[in-house]
Structure formats: structure tokens, C-alpha cells
Design a protein around this motif. Structure first.
Motif, mmCIF file in Angstrom:
data_model
loop_
_atom_site.group_PDB
_atom_site.id
_atom_site.type_symbol
_atom_site.label_atom_id
_atom_site.label_comp_id
_atom_site.label_asym_id
_atom_site.label_seq_id
_atom_site.Cartn_x
_atom_site.Cartn_y
_atom_site.Cartn_z
ATOM 1 N N HIS A 468 58.242 50.838 -2.906
ATOM 2 C CA HIS A 468 59.280 51.098 -3.902
ATOM 3 C C HIS A 468 58.669 51.228 -5.291
ATOM 4 C CE1 HIS A 468 63.058 49.405 -6.148
ATOM 5 N NE2 HIS A 468 62.938 50.718 -6.292
ATOM 6 N N TYR A 469 57.738 50.337 -5.615
ATOM 7 C CA TYR A 469 57.106 50.365 -6.933
ATOM 8 C C TYR A 469 56.328 51.667 -7.130
ATOM 9 C CZ TYR A 469 54.469 48.772 -11.007
ATOM 10 O OH TYR A 469 53.920 48.655 -12.266
ATOM 11 N N ARG A 470 55.573 52.037 -6.132
ATOM 12 C CA ARG A 470 54.773 53.255 -6.243
ATOM 13 C C ARG A 470 55.651 54.498 -6.396
ATOM 14 N NH1 ARG A 470 51.115 52.764 -1.071
ATOM 15 N NH2 ARG A 470 50.320 54.783 -1.780
ATOM 16 N N LEU A 471 56.775 54.524 -5.687
ATOM 17 C CA LEU A 471 57.686 55.656 -5.807
ATOM 18 C C LEU A 471 58.292 55.730 -7.206
ATOM 19 C CD1 LEU A 471 59.522 55.500 -2.355
ATOM 20 C CD2 LEU A 471 57.908 57.251 -3.131
ATOM 21 N N ARG A 472 58.597 54.578 -7.797
ATOM 22 C CA ARG A 472 59.181 54.568 -9.139
ATOM 23 C C ARG A 472 58.198 55.080 -10.182
ATOM 24 N NH1 ARG A 472 63.567 49.957 -10.080
ATOM 25 N NH2 ARG A 472 63.274 50.674 -12.202
ATOM 26 N N LEU A 473 56.924 54.833 -9.959
ATOM 27 C CA LEU A 473 55.944 55.250 -10.949
ATOM 28 C C LEU A 473 55.417 56.662 -10.724
ATOM 29 C CD1 LEU A 473 53.746 52.112 -11.680
ATOM 30 C CD2 LEU A 473 55.902 52.818 -12.682
ATOM 31 N N ARG A 474 55.956 57.345 -9.738
ATOM 32 C CA ARG A 474 55.489 58.712 -9.489
ATOM 33 C C ARG A 474 55.896 59.652 -10.619
ATOM 34 N NH1 ARG A 474 56.427 61.017 -3.562
ATOM 35 N NH2 ARG A 474 55.295 62.720 -4.548
ATOM 36 N N ALA A 475 57.020 59.365 -11.257
ATOM 37 C CA ALA A 475 57.492 60.238 -12.334
ATOM 38 C C ALA A 475 57.887 59.408 -13.545
ATOM 39 C CB ALA A 475 58.684 61.077 -11.861
ATOM 40 N N LEU A 476 57.448 59.816 -14.708
ATOM 41 C CA LEU A 476 57.806 59.146 -15.960
ATOM 42 C C LEU A 476 59.201 59.588 -16.368
ATOM 43 C CD1 LEU A 476 55.578 58.509 -18.987
ATOM 44 C CD2 LEU A 476 57.732 59.721 -19.355
ATOM 45 N N ARG A 477 60.089 58.640 -16.560
ATOM 46 C CA ARG A 477 61.458 58.952 -16.975
ATOM 47 C C ARG A 477 61.463 59.178 -18.488
ATOM 48 N NH1 ARG A 477 64.907 54.277 -13.711
ATOM 49 N NH2 ARG A 477 64.184 54.810 -11.600
ATOM 50 N N ARG A 478 61.503 60.419 -18.879
ATOM 51 C CA ARG A 478 61.410 60.745 -20.312
ATOM 52 C C ARG A 478 62.544 60.125 -21.110
ATOM 53 N NH1 ARG A 478 58.202 65.876 -21.459
ATOM 54 N NH2 ARG A 478 59.311 65.750 -23.434
ATOM 55 N N ASP A 479 63.736 59.990 -20.502
ATOM 56 C CA ASP A 479 64.867 59.426 -21.229
ATOM 57 C C ASP A 479 64.675 57.943 -21.544
ATOM 58 O OD1 ASP A 479 66.093 61.862 -21.126
ATOM 59 O OD2 ASP A 479 67.440 61.361 -19.470
ATOM 60 N N ASP A 480 63.733 57.298 -20.857
ATOM 61 C CA ASP A 480 63.475 55.887 -21.121
ATOM 62 C C ASP A 480 62.501 55.688 -22.276
ATOM 63 O OD1 ASP A 480 65.146 55.245 -19.080
ATOM 64 O OD2 ASP A 480 63.601 54.600 -17.668
ATOM 65 N N TYR A 481 62.009 56.793 -22.827
ATOM 66 C CA TYR A 481 61.034 56.713 -23.915
ATOM 67 C C TYR A 481 61.518 57.453 -25.155
ATOM 68 C CZ TYR A 481 57.467 54.865 -20.742
ATOM 69 O OH TYR A 481 56.762 54.076 -19.862
#
Length: 494
Positions: A468-481
């Protein structure tokens, strides 16, 4: 003297070397600062007898640089350190590492959008991006015991082993039976005239199914790398399956408790000792340990287990909580580490001069185990909520390293000076961590452990699967930055 680079990594342990490999493969310029004279981090400093990993060697190694020649299922300290050095040599990292260079401060300059890092030797490093690969198993946590200054014998922590002291015929006292304590007990008992073990909480200790890896299998892995990849995948999936009981269904672990208790009954003959070393909390609540000779060693007539912590230290004695005195020539602490100490030893100042230790005053926390609001272009490899204790930390390290590269590339492509994680995104992440943590075996409802550590997310762990962790870090969520736009150049006056 000032050295400039695109990215600066502090720490040359598994996290720092993993990040360095990712940056090298992406063509991003970087420098690594390492305060020790050698790389390896935890595996460079922890040289106590019996030091070894409790995760299979084929999984406790980088997927991009496999070693087909591991000598046994579980590698010891020397072999792991040899492997990390080999990765650095093979990937051409050594020229980029500054050994014996201790970072003392890191400050974000809002005008230049750069980090300025000062070191103990007076050298200054300026970088656009900063990666803290300082590790959490670095700063020894030693209790302040009354009378410690009066002790006439030798004293050290397991992470700073004194190899110059011959333990033969010595009366040794060990404080703590965590991971290092359980590993070192059999070796101390073999050499010492007597061994006194102060045990605050009995650990769950399971058999370690270790074996030498035959030469034919090493040759197979070397000639057909795909077979090693399949072997590694099998280990990973077995551990993820086991991890389901830790982070989602703690009730599944209860099935194993009677089995482990029977093993303890079989190995500990004395009923009073058996009661003392049998855990009274759920299996998995604290770190599960592995050893084939720990319980057998406790049966020795020259080994004594004392409940609780030492109450006082005298010139040649350690006094327990009941007032009993224990003759001691050597006092060894196996009392773990200060999780935030590695970060606290560097004065890290972000936007507006805000210090990281001030941001963590109400509890260590972050976003995705990597980022912190008000600390632009900074990433914490192995930061809070970035690791799981039931499997290899390396898979998460690799996911984080790829994420950092992605963040650097995204900042570049956006034409921005910097990126910083939003506070609302961090708050949502921490709320999710609290919800997930509540259902794990590590939650306060089940027991107390260092995994909680006063974190705003309820835990310093990743309370789900590493997949789960690895899948979440596959893409940077631009809206979170938030992306800080590049400054417009001002035309000069004529």
C-alpha cells in the motif's frame, strides 16, 4: 569553503545510499555527508557480538543491486556492511561521499530557495534539495541512573561496543532485552563469569529459521538473476501475508500465542523463571524477536534475570528495585535509541526560521513519511510513518528514493523554485494514520510500545501494508503541494 550541489544527502546508511543510487540513475547532481569515517549507518556502528538482521538477506537488500552470494538466510552485521560498501563501489558513489563530515545546521533561504548546511569542520554546503537520511537507530538512549558516575567498571551501549575489554571471567550486567539484548545475551554468557539481565518487559522470542545457503543456489542466482528475483518476491509476499495480522487483523496473531508459550515452557525448566520471561501482552504488540539460543541461555546457573530496571549504580554493584545487589565489572546498555535524536542533533530551520524540533514539540509527524509543512524541498528518508516493523525497511526506502526523484523532476517541470507540502494535506494524512493505527496490534488499546512515541499520527509506523505504501508513493499528488514560482528577473536600469 562552500560546495554547491543540486541535492544534498545527510547520512550514508541504507537510506542515504539508496537515495544516492536513485539520484545517480536520474542524472541529478548530489553530495552525501557522512559524519562517520565509513558508510553503513546502523551496520557500521553496531558491531556487538551476534549483531544480525532478522529479515532474510535477499529481502534486506536493494532490488536494483542484488547479491546472489549471501552466505546464509539471515545475514550478520559484517556481511551486510560488506554488501552496502559493494553497492557504493559498484554504483560509483564513493567520490560523492564526504566522510568524517558532521552536519550541525541546515537553514532554508527563502530568497535564494536553497538550503545552507554548516558542518563541524567549517565547510558550507548549499543545495536546492535536502534529504535527511540520518536514520532512527542512531542516537543511543541511556537511562540516567543514580550513582552512575561512581561506577568503577566499564560501561557502554550495544551500539558503541568496546572490543578492547576482554569479558572473560568478568561479572557482566545487561540492561534491556530488546533486539540487540536478545542477540548479545548468548555471547555474553559464553564469556562472562556471570551475567545479570535486567528485564523491564519480557519479549516474544521466536525460533530463527536460519541456514547456510548452498553453493549451487548461489551459482543459480548468479547465472539466472530471474530466479533470485522470484525468490525475493516469495519472501516479500510471505511477509506481507504475515503483516496482515499486525496491521489489519490482530486477532489472527492470537492463534500463534499458545504455540509460542508452549515453546517457552519446553525450553525454560524453572517455573519461576518461566513466569518471569513469558510475555503477558499480545504477540506482535512490541517488536517480535528471533533467536535459537536465547531461552536456553537463560537456563544457565551463571545467568540471572532480574525484573524491572536498575534502581542504583554503586562502584562495583548494580542495585535492583527490590534492593538486591549484583556484583558487576561491566555494565552494558541494550536500551534502544532516541528516535528523534538523529534529527535533533542537527538544527534544521525552515520557512521563517521555524525549527524542526519546535514543529515536533507536540509530537513527531510528517506527510507520507517524507515531507513537512514549512520545510520546502526537504525530505526525511525513513521519517515518521515511513516504515513497518514486520518486514524489510528496504522496500519502503526504495519507494521513498523514487518519490524524491519524482519531486525534484516535478519542481523542475513546473518551473518552480521549490515545493512544500500543504498543512491541510498533512492533517488529512495524520487523521488517516490515527484511524488505521487504531485497528492494528500496536495500538494503545492493546499495549504500550515505542511505536507510539507521542506522534500526532498516533504512531511512527506505517500502519498498513508496505505494498500500500509503495503504491501511494508511485505518484506525487500535486494538489498536496504548493509550488513556489520562480522569481521574475527585474530589468536593470540604464
Amino acid at each position: 569553503m562552500t560546495t554547491r550541489t543540486e541535492a544534498l544527502i545527510i547520512g550514508a546508511g541504507l537510506s542515504g545510499i539508496g537515495q544516492a543510487v536513485a539520484l545517480t540513475r536520474s542524472g541529478i547532481d548530489f553530495v552525501v555527508l557522512e559524519k562517520a569515517p565509513d558508510l553503513g549507518g546502523t551496520w557500521q556502528s553496531n558491531t556487538y557480538p551476534g549483531a544480525a538482521c532478522d529479515v532474510e538477506a535477499h529481502l534486506y537488500s536493494y532490488s536494483h543491486t542484488k547479491n546472489p552470494f549471501w552466505r546464509s538466510t539471515y545475514a550478520g552485521q559484517e556481511e551486510i556492511l560488506e554488501y552496502i560498501r559493494g553497492v557504493a563501489v559498484r554504483r560509483g558513489l564513493l567520490p560523492r561521499i564526504r566522510f568524517g563530515t558532521q552536519a550541525v545546521s541546515a537553514r532554508w533561504d527563502e530568497d535564494t530557495a536553497e538550503w545552507t548546511v554548516e558542518t563541524a569542520d567549517g565547510t558550507t554546503y548549499v543545495s536546492r534539495f535536502l534529504v535527511l537520511g540520518v536514520g532512527g537507530l542512531h542516537m543511543p538512549q541511556i537511562p540516567e541512573l543514580p550513582g552512575s558516575a561512581t561506577f568503577r567498571g566499564s560501561t557502554w551501549h550495544t551500539s558503541c561496543w568496546n572490543h578492547d575489554v576482554d569479558l572473560t571471567g568478568k561479572h557482566v550486567t545487561l540492561v534491556g532485552v530488546g533486539a540487540s539484548g536478545v542477540q548479545v545475551v548468548p555471547h555474553l554468557a559464553e564469556r562472562a563469569a556471570s551475567l545479570t539481565i535486567f528485564q523491564r518487559t519480557p519479549p516474544w522470542v521466536l525460533p530463527k529459521v536460519d541456514a547456510a545457503i548452498p553453493a549451487w543456489r548461489q551459482r543459480l542466482f548468479a547465472s539466472l538473476p530471474a530466479t533470485q528475483s522470484l525468490h525475493r518476491l516469495g519472501i516479500y509476499l510471505r511477509r506481507e501475508k504475515r503483516g496482515f495480522g499486525f496491521h489489519t487483523r490482530p486477532d489472527l496473531l492470537r492463534v500463534a500465542e499458545p504455540i509460542v508459550r508452549r515453546k517457552i515452557d519446553e525450553q525454560i525448566a524453572d517455573p519461576s523463571l518461566r513466569a518471569l520471561v513469558t510475555p503477558d501482552y499480545p504477540l506482535g504488540c512490541k517488536r517480535v524477536l528471533f533467536s535459537n539460543d536465547y531461552y536456553a541461555t537463560l537456563n544457565r546457573p551463571d545467568v540471572h534475570v532480574v525484573p524491572g530496571s536498575p534502581a542504583e549504580v554503586r562502584p562495583d554493584r548494580i542495585v535492583d528495585e527490590a534492593g538486591g545487589e549484583h556484583r558487576t565489572d561491566v555494565l552494558v546498555y541494550a536500551t534502544g535509541f532516541d528516535l528523534t535524536g538523529s534529527f535533533d542533533r542537527i538544527e534544521i530551520a525552515g520557512t521563517g526560521g521555524r525549527l524542526l524540533k519546535e514543529a515536533w514539540r507536540d509530537g513527531i509527524h510528517g506527510y507520507q513519511g517524507l515531507a513537512m509543512p514549512d520545510f520546502p524541498n526537504m525530505f526525511m528518508a525513513g521519517g515518521p510513518n515511513g516504515f513497518a516493523p514486520y518486514t524489510s525497511v528496504v522496500s519502503n526506502i526504495e519507494a521513498q528514493a523514487r518519490y524524491v526523484v519524482q519531486a525534484i523532476r516535478t519542481t523542475r517541470s513546473a518551473g518552480a523554485r521549490a515545493l512544500t507540502v500543504r498543512q491541510d494535506a498533512t492533517d488529512r494524512f495524520l487523521a488517516e494514520m490515527r484511524t488505521r493505527f487504531a485497528r492494528t496490534v500496536w495500538a494503545p488499546a492493546n499495549c504500550r510500545n515505542w511505536y507510539q512515541n507521542g506522534s500526532q499520527g498516533g504512531t511512527v509506523l506505517w500502519p498498513s501494508s508496505t505494498l500500500h505504501y509503495r503504491l501511494r508513493l508511485r505518484a506525487l499528488r500535486r494538489d498536496d503541494y504548493e509550488f513556489l514560482p520562480a522569481r521574475e528577473s527585474v530589468p536593470s536600469e540604464k
